[in-house]
Design a protein around this motif. Structure first.
Motif, PDB file in Angstrom:
ATOM      1  N   GLU A   9     -38.285  12.355  15.530  1.00  0.00           N
ATOM      2  CA  GLU A   9     -36.930  12.030  15.964  1.00  0.00           C
ATOM      3  C   GLU A   9     -36.459  13.052  16.987  1.00  0.00           C
ATOM      4  N   GLY A  10     -35.417  12.684  17.698  1.00  0.00           N
ATOM      5  CA  GLY A  10     -34.857  13.527  18.749  1.00  0.00           C
ATOM      6  C   GLY A  10     -34.745  12.737  20.033  1.00  0.00           C
ATOM      7  N   VAL A  11     -34.839  13.422  21.165  1.00  0.00           N
ATOM      8  CA  VAL A  11     -34.838  12.740  22.463  1.00  0.00           C
ATOM      9  C   VAL A  11     -36.290  12.377  22.759  1.00  0.00           C
ATOM     10  N   VAL A  12     -36.713  11.214  22.254  1.00  0.00           N
ATOM     11  CA  VAL A  12     -38.116  10.817  22.346  1.00  0.00           C
ATOM     12  C   VAL A  12     -38.273   9.379  22.846  1.00  0.00           C
ATOM     13  N   GLN A  13     -37.188   8.770  23.283  1.00  0.00           N
ATOM     14  CA  GLN A  13     -37.266   7.437  23.861  1.00  0.00           C
ATOM     15  C   GLN A  13     -36.762   7.485  25.293  1.00  0.00           C
ATOM     16  N   GLY A  14     -37.465   6.770  26.173  1.00  0.00           N
ATOM     17  CA  GLY A  14     -37.098   6.766  27.582  1.00  0.00           C
ATOM     18  C   GLY A  14     -37.517   8.023  28.311  1.00  0.00           C
ATOM     19  N   VAL A  15     -38.426   8.805  27.699  1.00  0.00           N
ATOM     20  CA  VAL A  15     -38.862  10.062  28.317  1.00  0.00           C
ATOM     21  C   VAL A  15     -40.387  10.118  28.433  1.00  0.00           C
ATOM     22  N   GLY A  16     -41.044   8.951  28.313  1.00  0.00           N
ATOM     23  CA  GLY A  16     -42.500   8.911  28.444  1.00  0.00           C
ATOM     24  C   GLY A  16     -43.237   9.357  27.201  1.00  0.00           C
ATOM     25  N   PHE A  17     -42.586   9.274  26.034  1.00  0.00           N
ATOM     26  CA  PHE A  17     -43.218   9.795  24.823  1.00  0.00           C
ATOM     27  C   PHE A  17     -44.348   8.892  24.336  1.00  0.00           C
ATOM     28  N   ALA A  67     -38.587  15.503  26.604  1.00  0.00           N
ATOM     29  CA  ALA A  67     -38.560  15.274  25.166  1.00  0.00           C
ATOM     30  C   ALA A  67     -37.994  16.479  24.427  1.00  0.00           C
ATOM     31  N   VAL A  68     -37.178  16.203  23.399  1.00  0.00           N
ATOM     32  CA  VAL A  68     -36.664  17.237  22.499  1.00  0.00           C
ATOM     33  C   VAL A  68     -36.850  16.726  21.081  1.00  0.00           C
ATOM     34  N   GLY A  93     -35.264  -2.390  13.362  1.00  0.00           N
ATOM     35  CA  GLY A  93     -34.603  -2.421  12.063  1.00  0.00           C
ATOM     36  C   GLY A  93     -34.131  -1.061  11.616  1.00  0.00           C
ATOM     37  N   GLY A  94     -33.238  -1.031  10.626  1.00  0.00           N
ATOM     38  CA  GLY A  94     -32.768   0.213  10.032  1.00  0.00           C
ATOM     39  C   GLY A  94     -31.618   0.848  10.786  1.00  0.00           C
ATOM     40  N   GLU A  95     -31.084   1.903  10.185  1.00  0.00           N
ATOM     41  CA  GLU A  95     -29.977   2.623  10.808  1.00  0.00           C
ATOM     42  C   GLU A  95     -30.457   3.336  12.067  1.00  0.00           C
ATOM     43  N   ARG A  96     -29.713   3.172  13.134  1.00  0.00           N
ATOM     44  CA  ARG A  96     -30.144   3.737  14.407  1.00  0.00           C
ATOM     45  C   ARG A  96     -29.863   5.238  14.463  1.00  0.00           C
ATOM     46  N   GLY A  97     -30.777   5.957  15.106  1.00  0.00           N
ATOM     47  CA  GLY A  97     -30.587   7.390  15.268  1.00  0.00           C
ATOM     48  C   GLY A  97     -31.266   7.924  16.508  1.00  0.00           C
ATOM     49  N   ALA A  98     -31.870   7.048  17.304  1.00  0.00           N
ATOM     50  CA  ALA A  98     -32.535   7.492  18.533  1.00  0.00           C
ATOM     51  C   ALA A  98     -31.500   8.069  19.499  1.00  0.00           C
ATOM     52  N   GLY A 389     -28.170  16.953  20.859  1.00  0.00           N
ATOM     53  CA  GLY A 389     -27.508  17.338  19.626  1.00  0.00           C
ATOM     54  C   GLY A 389     -27.612  18.828  19.352  1.00  0.00           C
ATOM     55  N   VAL A 390     -26.645  19.325  18.573  1.00  0.00           N
ATOM     56  CA  VAL A 390     -26.664  20.687  18.041  1.00  0.00           C
ATOM     57  C   VAL A 390     -26.962  20.564  16.550  1.00  0.00           C
ATOM     58  N   THR A 391     -27.916  21.331  16.058  1.00  0.00           N
ATOM     59  CA  THR A 391     -28.292  21.260  14.649  1.00  0.00           C
ATOM     60  C   THR A 391     -27.268  22.006  13.802  1.00  0.00           C
TER      61      THR A 391
END
Length: 754
Positions: A9-17, A67-68, A93-98, A389-391
């Motif tokens: 999870e994280g910034v992993v979509q739309g970044v060539g992952f 990617a992050v 499906g499922g709760e979104r978090g991307a 995001g900030v953790t």
């Protein structure tokens, strides 16, 4: 055969992952699949143990540039006996978090193509790939796909479509992919909005800049007003037209070599300048630089950034030492980002408009950073960083935090992540207030977070407070301004417990109804108590005293000397009638709210030493007081007093003010007086923190508030405290000023609400 299920999870979509995973898995001879799901990337891979381990190592260490990763779980599962590795269709499906990637600068591969005459995108100002280009500012909805971006208006040509669908291409699923045949186009308009007929709008705009004209340039998140930084007449004319008397302009230079001819940049500054975020970085000016003195009056620093779009790179190829690239707005207004608004709002400022037909969906200013105590520090968090995001130290409920009135940002939290918006601005301006509402809606939409509680400032009359009240039945939490600053610093540093908070700023509504700003707090997310503060003094004229430091100087003089004021150059500059009025207001408490603000003490000292009686922008007096210090040789300080009143320590600045007055009358240099003042504040902080530790045992100190943007003060306070055995926490990726306040509000509300 070993098989792993991997959830990232994280910034992993739309970044060539996914193509990165695909290529890496095939390189290691693995079978399985990768897909995007509602929260990130889901992988199953099987093969021999050694290749599997090497594959996992690569997923940690060889990420795509944008990617992050915020979560990485790998578990053993039974073998499926697959024979090849494939990219599967995404699952929704499922709760979104991307998470959406921030906008980012043009990558080296695209830059090479941009200047390659043999490439089909040669000199194409909108070149991009999965590793670079616009993201946040063009997204209109979720899921992140081309139809839900402002690129939906540009159908891909066959060549771009082939790259978009090829997992081996750098442009696989790059949503903004385009070329001269199918993508956005540049246009040049004159000051009246009429199209200028030219075969190369960019070079025509460069010619105008060389001729001393002002050009509005459409960027990623809005318009810049550009001028040749080496042309003093053009820079001064831009100041006149923009009604911006003294606030520094930002610069853009071609590359690190060009920056080195203008300013001093150490290793950390260079890392900031050349990073993917491309913020404006504050750098000390070099003597003998070729730029106009009107860029940063009475300031030893330039704010410099490198080009971050292909358009900027092409402009800076036109042999400018640097370009002024200041926000496209009039003073106090938000940056213009829509073409029609730009033509209207920048009329009379811009001589021409270099624009294009790719819509900007959400305005986003440039980020601003400096290096302090050896660490990067964001002063304005916007383009390049949002919406990362900030953790948080621990999971909490979903909160919408609305920030404060000045330097507003908003924040949404989900589980153990908080998402700060871009800089919105000062909410007294109606246009900024409309932008604030749109930012809230946009962030909620792209993060798909439905908040359970709303947090806002304690001040009852802030626009953000009234916005919270209009949200209906949603539970509301009012968070005291300086408690939010403390919580913001703790949240950024992952501190879940209590700490001593040294919170110095200009103003914030206090729990007692007075204006706070020189505070020593004890607490954490769940609550706080006020352990100490600067003595209250009146602000004659209220808000007028923030614009006229001489008023605060008179107030502090009366506090220190009573009615028998000393002979000072300052008092000679104040008309007798005005002085009598200020005295009367203070004596009777008429329109003179009480304040403990450290920022107002800075203002008073700046006026006393002759630097600044009135200001043209927020924080100017304090900045010029910091800039007046020359070298690090001055070790002397002024006396100060700490009184005990009940459970509070009161820092009385009376003796400090009397000592400053004595130095003024003795003709001591302004730089020396400023250094002594900064030394005194640092010693005050150490002494109060030592006394608080004696009573509480706390050894953690959090420094927050706008005053801790001051490099001199912060770099004096931190080692003094560390030498006494304190653990000191400062800001870095979240501004210490009110731009970081929403994070603290979110952390407090998430902790307090059941």
């Amino acid at each position: 055969m070993p098989r792993k299920r991997i959830v990232i999870e994280g910034v992993v979509q739309g970044v060539g992952f996914r193509p990165f995973v695909y290529r890496t898995a095939r390189a290691h001879g693995l079978a399985g699949w990768v897909l995007n799901d509602s929260r990130g990337v889901h992988i199953e891979a099987e093969g021999e143990a050694s290749p599997i381990n090497a594959f996992l190592d690569s997923l940690h260490s060889d990420l795509p540039p944008l990617a992050v990763v915020t979560r990485f779980d790998a578990t053993d599962i039974p073998s499926a006996g697959e024979e090849e590795f494939v990219i599967r269709q995404s699952s929704g499906g499922g709760e979104r978090g991307a998470q959406i990637s921030p906008d980012t600068h043009v990558c080296p591969d695209c830059l090479e193509e941009l200047f390659d005459p043999a490439d089909r995108r040669f000199r194409y100002p909108f070149i991009n790939c999965t590793n670079c280009g616009p993201r946040y500012t063009i997204v209109t909805g979720i899921p992140y796909d081309r139809p839900k971006t402002t690129m939906a208006a540009f159908p891909m040509c066959p060549a771009c479509r082939a790259e978009y669908e090829d997992p081996g291409s750098r442009r696989f699923h790059a949503q903004p992919v385009a070329c001269p045949d199918c993508g956005p186009r540049l246009a040049l308009h004159d000051g009246r909005g009429k199209v200028v007929e030219t075969c190369d709008p960019l070079r025509a705009a460069a010619e105008l800049l060389r001729a001393g004209q002002i050009v509005a340039v459409k960027g990623l998140g809005g318009y810049h007003l550009a001028a040749d930084a080496g042309n003093d007449g053009a820079v001064r004319e831009l100041r006149r037209r923009k009604v911006r008397d003294e606030k520094p302009f930002a610069l853009m230079a071609k590359d690190a070599g060009a920056v080195a001819r203008l300013a001093e940049a150490g290793e950390t500054e260079l890392l900031l300048l050349t990073g993917v975020e491309r913020p404006i970085v504050l750098l000390r000016q070099k003597e003998g630089h070729p730029l106009s003195a009107a860029i940063a009056p009475r300031n030893r620093y330039f704010g410099v950034m490198l080009p971050y779009t292909p358009l900027h790179h092409l402009l800076l190829e036109e042999c400018f030492a640097a370009l002024v690239m200041t926000s496209g707005n009039r003073s106090d207004e938000p940056i213009a980002f829509r073409d029609g608004d730009a033509a209207e709002k920048l009329s009379g400022i811009a001589d021409a408009y270099l624009t294009h037909d790719r819509e900007i969906h959400i305005r986003t200013d440039d980020s601003i950073a400096r290096v302090m105590a050896g660490r990067p520090l964001l002063l304005r968090r916007a383009r390049g960083y949002v919406p990362r995001g900030v953790t948080l130290p621990r999971p909490q409920r979903r909160v919408l935090a609305l920030g404060a009135e000045l330097k507003n940002t908003v924040c949404l939290s989900r589980e153990d992540r908080a998402f700060l918006s871009q800089h919105v601005g000062d909410l007294q301006n109606p246009e900024v207030h409309r932008s604030f509402a749109k930012t809230v809606d946009h962030l909620r939409s792209i993060l798909e977070i439905e908040p359970e509680v709303v947090a806002h400032d304690l001040h009852p009359d802030y626009h953000s407070t009234r916005y919270a009240a209009a949200l209906g039945d949603m539970p509301r939490v009012a968070v005291q301004h300086h408690h939010a600053h403390l919580a913001s610093c703790l949240a950024e540093n992952g501190v879940a417990g209590e700490a001593i908070g040294v919170i110095f700023d200009g103003l914030g509504y206090g729990a007692d109804g007075h204006i706070w700003g020189g505070e020593f707090l004890i607490g954490g997310f769940s609550g706080y108590r006020r352990a100490g503060h600067f003595a209250y003094v009146p602000m004659p004229g209220g808000d007028a005293a923030t614009r006229e430091p001489l008023r605060m100087a008179i107030s502090y003089l009366i506090h220190a000397f009573g009615e028998d004021l000393p002979d000072l150059p300052l008092l000679e500059r104040v008309p007798e009638r005005d002085l009598a009025l200020y005295r009367q207001m203070i004596a009777r408490g008429v329109n003179s709210p009480l304040t403990s603000s450290c920022g107002r003490l800075f203002d008073a000292v700046a006026a006393l030493v002759g630097l600044r009686d009135k200001v043209s922008y927020e924080g100017q007096a304090a900045l010029e007081l910091e800039m007046a210090i020359e070298g690090e040789g001055e070790r002397a300080s002024y006396p100060f007093e700490i009184e005990v009143k009940g459970e509070s320590l009161i820092l009385d600045p009376g003796s400090l003010v009397r000592a400053v007055v004595a130095d003024v009358r003795d003709g001591v240099g302004v730089g020396t007086m400023s250094a002594r003042f900064h030394n005194t504040l640092a010693l005050m902080v150490r002494e109060v923190c030592l006394r608080i530790r004696e009573g509480t045992g706390l050894d953690c100190v959090a420094l927050s508030g706008g005053v801790f943007q001051n490099c001199v003060l912060t770099e004096k306070v931190v080692p003094l405290l560390e030498n006494e055995g304190f653990r000191v926490f400062t800001h870095s990726l979240v501004p210490p000023n009110d731009g970081g306040l929403a994070l603290g509000q979110a952390a407090v509300a998430g902790e307090c609400v059941d």
